[in-house]
Design an enzyme around this catalytic site. Structure first.
Site, PDB file in Angstrom:
ATOM      1  N   TYR A 147      20.071 -64.682  35.368  1.00 62.25           N
ATOM      2  CA  TYR A 147      20.264 -63.567  35.745  1.00 62.25           C
ATOM      3  C   TYR A 147      19.564 -62.615  34.699  1.00 62.25           C
ATOM      4  O   TYR A 147      19.498 -62.615  33.910  1.00 62.25           O
ATOM      5  CB  TYR A 147      21.472 -63.576  35.655  1.00 62.25           C
ATOM      6  N   CYS A 148      17.760 -61.777  35.559  1.00 58.72           N
ATOM      7  CA  CYS A 148      17.714 -60.927  34.690  1.00 58.72           C
ATOM      8  C   CYS A 148      16.736 -61.042  33.668  1.00 58.72           C
ATOM      9  O   CYS A 148      15.651 -62.976  34.048  1.00 58.72           O
ATOM     10  CB  CYS A 148      18.121 -59.512  34.813  1.00 58.72           C
ATOM     11  N   PHE A 149      16.653 -61.105  32.603  1.00 58.78           N
ATOM     12  CA  PHE A 149      16.338 -61.856  31.524  1.00 58.78           C
ATOM     13  C   PHE A 149      16.884 -62.773  31.311  1.00 58.78           C
ATOM     14  O   PHE A 149      16.298 -64.004  30.623  1.00 58.78           O
ATOM     15  CB  PHE A 149      16.553 -60.938  30.367  1.00 58.78           C
TER      16      PHE A 149
END
Lengths: 357, 117
Positions: A147-149
């Site tokens: 998720y995301c980074f």
């Protein structure tokens, strides 16, 4: 069709008065009651080392898919966004759908852990987590979901470990062209932003500073959210949901200093992942070398990772089996909340199920 | 206009949405201007300077009082982390014993609905 409902001003005013009374009574409850308990799905902590935590959730079905899932959380936030409360938990949803679920989440790095680097995460923490999942399940491969980074870390891991037990790779709202993250890009402008001074002084980058940056992306959001909270204080479900998300939002983790310095210079300044010049531990990153089935889930109204920042990702992945699904929602509502339950979770579970046997 | 005519507060809710959108758009443009970024960076630098000065003063105070400083605690934490890492290596060499046999082990033969018959 034209609306023909008759308005009764007396009953409307009466309804609003009742809500106002409920707001006052429940408003008092808001300040005197504890926040909902989050992240309560039964689990076992398999690794607890430095900022790394590897959790294994107790399976909820007698028969699971062969390939286990490893969720990889972003380094700036707590993992309970994947496991809010029963009925609103991605972890619980996947368990009930018949998956064996693990999660790699992060604690705040301690003062002496300021020297942790991108290499620590990509070449140590992630491989250790994958190895432990393989040992625990006895299976040779896992599906990694970032998720995301956490997605960026998963991409880096997958590019550097093409033959080491990855069955599928899924990323949510993952940036690739950092120059298109307009505000973050402006704020980290190397002409003004002295990342060396910041890291050398603070050691780890304070969570409050990161939280303020995220908050400034939408300057009116906090005020508007508080006004909506007051408006909806009579609604227990709204208040419960608000408190969960608020708690997650405000619990921004500090980042290890060297890791922050590297990501700022390599990703924000050089945009090296997009340009194909990224290295980790001296090894070149080639996203074209990722050949496992790949899925990217993007949000239409993502204010943190705008569409333009994640759009080139799919084209850069080398896998013949790759797909992107664009869903309604924002950066957070894509993965948790009412929209996620209806849209993202089933899409993810269906895609993984086909590739987890 | 999206207000629900039967709800007296609907107009204000709509206005709140419009206000939020307008401020976010305007604020977004203002916050990425060079002037703002220069100011923000200056404020960050000032905070860093203040932190560095406070740190230096506190180091002297703690040294004068013969008390351990933050750096001393960091050194200790690093040594403890080193011991933990050594223990982890020893544990790994001894073998973790693999998965706990007492844990429930569901069979790993599930098929997706489309392939299950």
């Amino acid at each position: 069709m034209q609306q023909t409902a008759t308005i009764d001003p007396i009953s409307a005013a009466q309804g609003e008065f009742e809500r106002m009374m409920a707001r006052n009574i429940k408003g008092l409850n808001y300040f005197t009651s504890p926040a909902p308990v989050v992240g309560a799905t039964p689990r076992e902590v398999l690794i607890e080392r430095g900022p790394m935590r590897l959790n294994h959730y107790r399976p909820m079905t007698d028969e699971v898919y062969r390939v286990p899932i490893l969720l990889v959380m972003a380094t700036t936030n707590r993992g309970f966004i994947f496991d809010m409360v029963p009925g609103q938990s991605l972890v619980e949803f996947l368990l009930r759908a018949g998956f064996d679920v693990f999660m790699l989440e992060w604690e705040a790095p301690r003062s002496h852990e300021r020297s942790l680097t991108l290499e620590s995460y990509v070449l140590d923490f992630l491989p250790a987590a994958v190895a432990r999942v393989r040992e625990e399940t006895g299976e040779p491969d896992v599906s990694m979901v970032g998720y995301c980074f956490g997605g960026v870390l998963s991409l880096l891991y997958a590019a550097l470990h093409p033959a080491q037990g990855l069955a599928n790779l899924v990323t949510f709202t993952t940036p690739i062209d950092f120059s298109r993250m307009d505000l973050f890009s402006a704020w980290s402008d190397p002409r003004f932003f002295d990342v060396d001074r910041l890291v050398d002084t603070f050691g780890n980058v304070p969570g409050d500073m990161l939280y303020a940056s995220f908050d400034m992306l939408r300057p009116a959001a906090r005020t508007a959210a508080n006004m909506r909270l007051y408006d909806n204080l009579w609604d227990d479900e709204y208040v419960k949901s608000f408190r969960m998300f608020e708690r997650w939002n405000t619990d921004t983790l500090p980042l290890a200093g060297e890791y922050f310095r590297q990501t700022t210079k390599k990703l924000m300044w050089d945009n090296s992942l997009y340009k194909g010049t990224m290295t980790v531990g001296g090894r070149a990153i080639d996203l074209g070398g990722i050949t496992v089935p790949f899925l990217h889930l993007a949000a239409e109204h993502d204010h943190i990772v705008p569409r333009e920042a994640s759009a080139p990702l799919l084209g850069m992945i080398g896998s013949p089996d790759k797909q992107e699904i664009m869903l309604k929602g924002g950066h957070v509502s894509l993965v948790a909340g009412g929209n996620a339950i209806k849209r993202m979770w089933p899409a993810l579970a269906n895609w993984l199920a086909e590739r987890s046997i | 206009m999206t207000s629900n005519p039967s709800d007296p507060a609907a107009f204000f809710r709509d206005m709140l949405g419009h206000w939020e959108k307008a401020v976010n758009n305007f604020g977004g443009d203002a916050l990425k201007s060079e002037e703002f970024v220069r100011g923000m960076s200056a404020a960050t630098a000032a905070t860093a300077n203040m932190q560095a000065n406070t740190h230096q003063v506190m180091e002297r105070v703690l040294a004068a009082a013969n008390l351990p400083s933050r750096a001393d605690f960091d050194d200790l934490a690093r040594r403890v982390a080193g011991i933990e890492a050594t223990l982890a290596r020893i544990e790994a060499k001894l073998g973790s014993g693999g998965p706990d046999p007492a844990k429930p082990r569901p069979s790993r033969s599930r098929k997706p609905p489309s392939k299950a018959s």
